[in-house]
Design a protein around this motif. Structure first.
Motif, PDB file in Angstrom:
ATOM      1  N   ARG A  19      43.884  38.193  47.707  1.00  0.00           N
ATOM      2  CA  ARG A  19      44.535  39.082  46.749  1.00  0.00           C
ATOM      3  C   ARG A  19      44.287  38.574  45.337  1.00  0.00           C
ATOM      4  N   GLY A  20      44.250  39.489  44.395  1.00  0.00           N
ATOM      5  CA  GLY A  20      44.011  39.098  43.012  1.00  0.00           C
ATOM      6  C   GLY A  20      43.822  40.322  42.143  1.00  0.00           C
ATOM      7  N   THR A  21      43.486  40.117  40.888  1.00  0.00           N
ATOM      8  CA  THR A  21      43.225  41.237  40.004  1.00  0.00           C
ATOM      9  C   THR A  21      41.964  41.965  40.471  1.00  0.00           C
ATOM     10  N   PRO A  22      41.822  43.252  40.101  1.00  0.00           N
ATOM     11  CA  PRO A  22      40.583  43.957  40.465  1.00  0.00           C
ATOM     12  C   PRO A  22      39.332  43.215  39.997  1.00  0.00           C
ATOM     13  N   ARG A  23      39.377  42.666  38.787  1.00  0.00           N
ATOM     14  CA  ARG A  23      38.205  41.952  38.280  1.00  0.00           C
ATOM     15  C   ARG A  23      37.867  40.753  39.163  1.00  0.00           C
ATOM     16  N   LYS A  24      38.886  40.012  39.558  1.00  0.00           N
ATOM     17  CA  LYS A  24      38.643  38.837  40.397  1.00  0.00           C
ATOM     18  C   LYS A  24      38.090  39.248  41.761  1.00  0.00           C
ATOM     19  N   ILE A  25      38.736  40.221  42.395  1.00  0.00           N
ATOM     20  CA  ILE A  25      38.323  40.612  43.745  1.00  0.00           C
ATOM     21  C   ILE A  25      36.943  41.254  43.723  1.00  0.00           C
ATOM     22  N   TYR A  26      36.697  42.111  42.755  1.00  0.00           N
ATOM     23  CA  TYR A  26      35.432  42.835  42.715  1.00  0.00           C
ATOM     24  C   TYR A  26      34.283  41.985  42.193  1.00  0.00           C
ATOM     25  N   SER A  27      34.575  41.083  41.260  1.00  0.00           N
ATOM     26  CA  SER A  27      33.472  40.354  40.630  1.00  0.00           C
ATOM     27  C   SER A  27      33.145  39.044  41.324  1.00  0.00           C
ATOM     28  N   LYS A  28      34.170  38.388  41.887  1.00  0.00           N
ATOM     29  CA  LYS A  28      33.875  37.118  42.548  1.00  0.00           C
ATOM     30  C   LYS A  28      34.909  36.832  43.637  1.00  0.00           C
TER      31      LYS A  28
END
Length: 251
Positions: A220-229
């Motif tokens: 789980r994490g922010t969209p940027r974290k989950i989508y980017s790395k």
């Protein structure tokens, strides 16, 4: 505001949820992603007691409710604080859009009919259906029916709205109108838990993305974290499957 602790649910020998923990703060937009069969919908249904979990507890503003042994009074209390938007609308075919919204207000919440009608019209106005009060479901498109479902969920001013793949039953050209309504609700500060396969919605609106697989929260994490790395290879594999083939950790 809302916390789930160690939620387990089985259907026969099939262990669907395997100790799920989830916390939601006021104003959060939690988007739950994952492959079919990962337990996403079951988790939502357990929150609203449409399914009764076998183990765990739900904590709503420090009020703890055991999922397995909750009383009818406790269940009704939680349902009054949550709204649920179903995949397949679940509208009464013999009732108008307005009647579908007001039915629960009048019958379940004992709100006077005149007040319920006023509230129902305001909810339909919010979802762009001010000209469809007297239309029956058969006279509405799928997108309009789902917007009636959203109006019904928000009419009682719930603290959290649960969306169970709200666009999955829609034709592609109708998905956008429902997502726009959901984005408006998010902008207005509505707390939401959304199970969806709409990856762009998660990217644009979510305050947190949760990836589930095989009955557990993998990451789980922010969209940027989950989508980017993404940190877990299972998350990466899922994103590679559902996003473009040349997925390269970028948004």
């Amino acid at each position: 505001m809302l916390e789930l602790k160690n939620i387990h649910k089985s259907f026969g020998k099939n262990h669907i949820l395997k100790g799920v923990d989830l916390s939601v703060n006021k104003g959060d937009i939690i988007v739950i992603l994952g492959p079919s069969g990962s337990g996403k919908t079951t988790l939502l249904r357990c929150i609203n007691f449409l399914e009764r979990a076998d183990q765990g507890e739900i904590v709503f503003d420090e009020i703890r409710t055991p999922m397995k042994t909750a009383s009818r009074h406790q269940i009704n209390s939680i349902r009054k604080r949550t709204g649920f938007v179903f995949q397949n609308y679940n509208l009464f075919a013999n009732k108008t859009a307005l009647e579908n919204v007001t039915e629960g207000l009048i019958v379940a919440r004992k709100i006077p009919k005149e007040q319920a009608i006023k509230t129902g019209k305001e909810a339909l106005d919010k979802v762009g259906l001010s000209d469809r009060y007297d239309y029956y479901p058969s006279q509405l498109s799928g997108g309009q029916q789902q917007r009636v479902g959203i109006a019904r969920a928000i009419a009682a001013d719930p603290e959290v709205v649960l969306f169970d793949e709200p666009t999955s039953a829609l034709d592609p050209e109708l998905v956008g109108e429902v997502l726009q309504v959901m984005k408006k609700l998010a902008k207005d500060g509505t707390t939401m838990i959304v199970v969806t396969h709409e990856m762009s919605f998660a990217q644009d609106v979510a305050t947190e993305v949760v990836y589930m697989e095989d009955g557990v929260i993998v990451e789980r994490g922010t969209p940027r974290k989950i989508y980017s790395k993404p940190e877990d290879p299972r998350t990466e594999q899922f994103l590679r499957r559902v996003l473009r083939k040349d997925y390269e950790y970028s948004i």
